[in-house]
Design an enzyme around this catalytic site. Structure first.
Site, short mmCIF file in Angstrom:
data_model
loop_
_atom_site.label_atom_id
_atom_site.label_comp_id
_atom_site.label_asym_id
_atom_site.label_seq_id
_atom_site.Cartn_x
_atom_site.Cartn_y
_atom_site.Cartn_z
N THR A 121 1.03 -1.06 0.27
CA THR A 121 -0.29 0.02 0.25
C THR A 121 1.30 0.82 -0.08
O THR A 121 1.69 1.12 0.56
CB THR A 121 -0.95 0.11 1.45
OG1 THR A 121 -1.67 -1.47 1.27
CG2 THR A 121 -1.69 0.84 1.81
N SER A 145 -10.62 -3.53 5.04
CA SER A 145 -9.28 -3.03 5.05
C SER A 145 -8.32 -2.55 5.74
O SER A 145 -9.14 -2.38 7.32
CB SER A 145 -9.70 -1.91 3.85
OG SER A 145 -8.08 -0.95 3.90
N SER A 146 -7.00 -2.37 6.82
CA SER A 146 -6.72 -1.78 7.89
C SER A 146 -6.29 -0.43 7.95
O SER A 146 -5.64 0.47 8.24
CB SER A 146 -5.62 -2.83 7.44
OG SER A 146 -5.97 -3.63 8.25
N GLY A 204 1.88 -1.25 4.75
CA GLY A 204 1.36 -2.07 5.86
C GLY A 204 0.11 -3.63 6.28
O GLY A 204 0.60 -4.02 7.30
N1 GLY Z 1 -4.48 -4.35 0.97
C1 GLY Z 1 -4.76 -3.61 3.27
C2 GLY Z 1 -5.37 -3.26 3.22
O1 GLY Z 1 -6.11 -2.61 2.82
O2 GLY Z 1 -5.16 -3.47 4.96
#
Ligand code: GLY
Length: 561
Positions: A370, A441-442, A462
């Site tokens: 990301t 998502s994070s 991350g």
């Molecule tokens: N693709 C990592 C997130 O969106 O958390």
């Protein structure tokens, strides 16, 4: 609609692009600040601000520029979130997260025996969610920008068509992703002569991507979602085992809401609501807010025991309750209430680590990469953007001659209840795959306010480590009085319970403290550096902007004026 490729690449006449870079990590300014993980993209944003564009213009220009200069992660083939706090005190959250294709279903990554098929949600066209970035950036520019699309896209097109000289950090990014650079369309662009690694000093030219960006610059989002770009992606997907359809692209929509809000000590936090990672950040802050961290001390056995337990409890709640709010009912008021934080804090044992297996019980029984960037303009409009194609170089595929890598965001869903994804996240039913649903998502693009003024703009890539990184950046500044440069560049630690090991960067935790924590039942795993919390702090007294590039991204820069 067919739009022909303009022979002359549009470079906004007001923009004077320069390849030189400023200082390495920290930078200050009163008129504007841009911090991104790639210096050329920071320069694009800075030039837009200097030319009189606002922070939203700069953020959109950077979004397109990173798609060229940070191809592992910056993207038009993925999706993301943008948190904006305007100088007039209003704020908005733009959710342009990818969606599952209409043909997706909960067991699409399982074999007939119900086992997860290794790699199926990570590599190739079946892993691709419907991309949202172009629609998100276009919306931001149309609603809140002041410049035209060709003006903000011109520098990105220029970087793609003329190329740029790769610096050591850029080469590192490409080499790290070698596994994903094997498909013909991908190797042709990101390997020298299609087969060898690029070296620092080489020029990376991306003619196909320049053409695609020019088509968007001329034809707008329609060309991406209804025109030849959608057609090429869908055609490649159908020929190669994917399920994307023109209907998926045609009906893709973004969502625009208020940011999620919580408070920490005397500060207000604006961050990403579900399906973003802001809830996890707020949960940690709410639990930890009940302790006087400053008094407990910096990273000693006692303070770390409280923080690690809070991290674990926040991730358990995340993985149980959270998903796309258009599909699952999320008790956000309860999750963010002081009572809930008190209850979770009450579970923390005085002198012993919690048992993640027990806490995760209701989830596991059925019944990087990301990029983040921050911008502020002289009026005080602040923009925090995290967007992604998930893994470095996403699904590792480029459709025909479109020149951009497609995401593998489908891996962020629960492929099977109780089975970990690539980030080790063990997620539940709330995040199971459904047609048109956005994966959990994070990503947590965050803006912290002090006395109703922008104080801190932060976020990070991350995967599952994003919320703990954002938490640490905030806590380092607020609890321990660090400068933004110190806070961002401090070694980090991360804990999500399953897997039951605390990831630590070199030097994050003193060896004696580590031994003390091991005595309480914690387990550690050394992990190389992660994240890139490209952040800006505004001095509340002088209103000077301090930008901090995260030194983990050696290609990144803070640039202000
Ligand atoms: N693709 C990592 C997130 O969106 O958390």
């Amino acid at each position: 609609m067919k739009v022909s490729f303009p022979i002359l690449i549009l470079t906004a006449s007001v923009l004077c692009f320069s390849a030189s870079v400023d200082k390495v990590n920290g930078e200050s300014g009163r008129n504007g600040m841009v911090v991104t993980p790639q210096a050329q993209a920071s320069r694009v944003g800075l030039d837009i601000l200097k030319a009189g564009g606002n922070a939203i213009d700069a953020a959109v220009a950077v979004g397109y520029a990173l798609a060229v200069t940070e191809p592992c992660c910056g993207n038009i083939g993925g999706g993301g979130f943008m948190t904006v706090r305007f100088a007039n005190g209003k704020s908005v959250f733009i959710n342009f997260r990818e969606k599952a294709p209409i043909a997706a279903h909960p067991r699409m990554y399982q074999d007939t025996a119900g086992n997860v098929i290794e790699g199926a949600s990570e590599d190739g066209y079946l892993a691709v969610g419907v991309p949202g970035t172009v629609r998100g950036l276009e919306y931001a520019l149309r609603q809140y920008g002041t410049l035209s699309r060709p003006e903000v896209m011109g520098p990105a097109i220029d970087l793609a068509v003329r190329g740029f000289i790769l610096q050591p950090g850029d080469v590192e990014m490409l080499k790290r992703s070698r596994r994903k650079l094997t498909g013909d369309n991908v190797a042709r662009i990101f390997l020298k002569d299609g087969g060898r690694d690029y070296e620092a000093g080489d020029r990376l030219i991306q003619k196909d991507l320049a053409k695609t960006l020019s088509l968007i610059s001329t034809g707008g989002e329609k060309i991406f979602y209804e025109g030849e770009i959608a057609q090429k992606v869908v055609s490649a997907s159908q020929k190669n085992g994917g399920v994307l359809s023109l209907k998926d692209f045609g009906e893709y929509n973004i969502s625009v809401t208020e940011p999620l809000e919580c408070s920490y000590r005397n500060y207000r936090i604006l961050t990403s609501p579900p399906p973003g990672g802001g809830t996890t950040v707020c949960l940690m802050l709410n639990i930890v807010g009940g302790y006087d961290l400053k008094k407990l001390g910096f990273r000693n056995t006692q303070s770390l025991h409280k923080i690690l337990s809070s991290m674990l409890l926040a991730y358990v709640a995340r993985n149980y309750y959270l998903g796309d709010p258009d599909f699952v009912k999320i008790p956000l008021d309860k999750l963010l209430s002081p009572d809930y934080a008190d209850r979770l804090r009450g579970q923390i044992l005085p002198d012993q680590a919690l048992d993640p297996e027990k806490l995760y019980q209701p989830i596991v029984t059925e019944g990087n990469n990301t990029t983040h960037y921050s911008v502020i303009d002289r009026e005080g409009n602040a923009v925090s953007v995290t967007y992604t194609i998930n893994s470095n170089f996403g699904a590792g595929v480029i459709a025909e001659d479109t020149g951009f890598v497609l995401n593998n965001e489908m891996d962020d869903f629960t492929s099977k209840i109780g089975a970990p994804n690539q980030f080790g996240l063990v997620q539940g039913k709330a995040n199971q795959i459904e047609p048109r649903k956005r994966p959990l998502s994070s990503m947590s693009p965050t803006i912290v306010l002090k006395d109703n003024q922008v104080f801190l703009i932060t976020g990070s890539p991350g995967g599952s480590t994003i919320p703990t990184t954002v938490f640490s950046v905030i806590s380092n500044v607020i609890d321990y009085g660090m400068t933004i440069d110190e806070s961002v560049n401090r070694a980090r630690f991360h804990y999500q319970g399953l897997p039951d090991t605390i990831l630590i960067e070199p030097d994050a935790i003193d060896s004696k403290v580590r031994q003390g924590l091991e005595g309480k039942g914690y387990k550690f795993r050394d992990f190389p550096r992660w994240g890139a919390a490209e952040s800006i702090l505004v001095d509340p007294n002088t209103r000077v902007f301090y930008g901090a590039n995260d030194g983990r991204k050696t290609a990144g820069r803070a640039m202000g004026f």
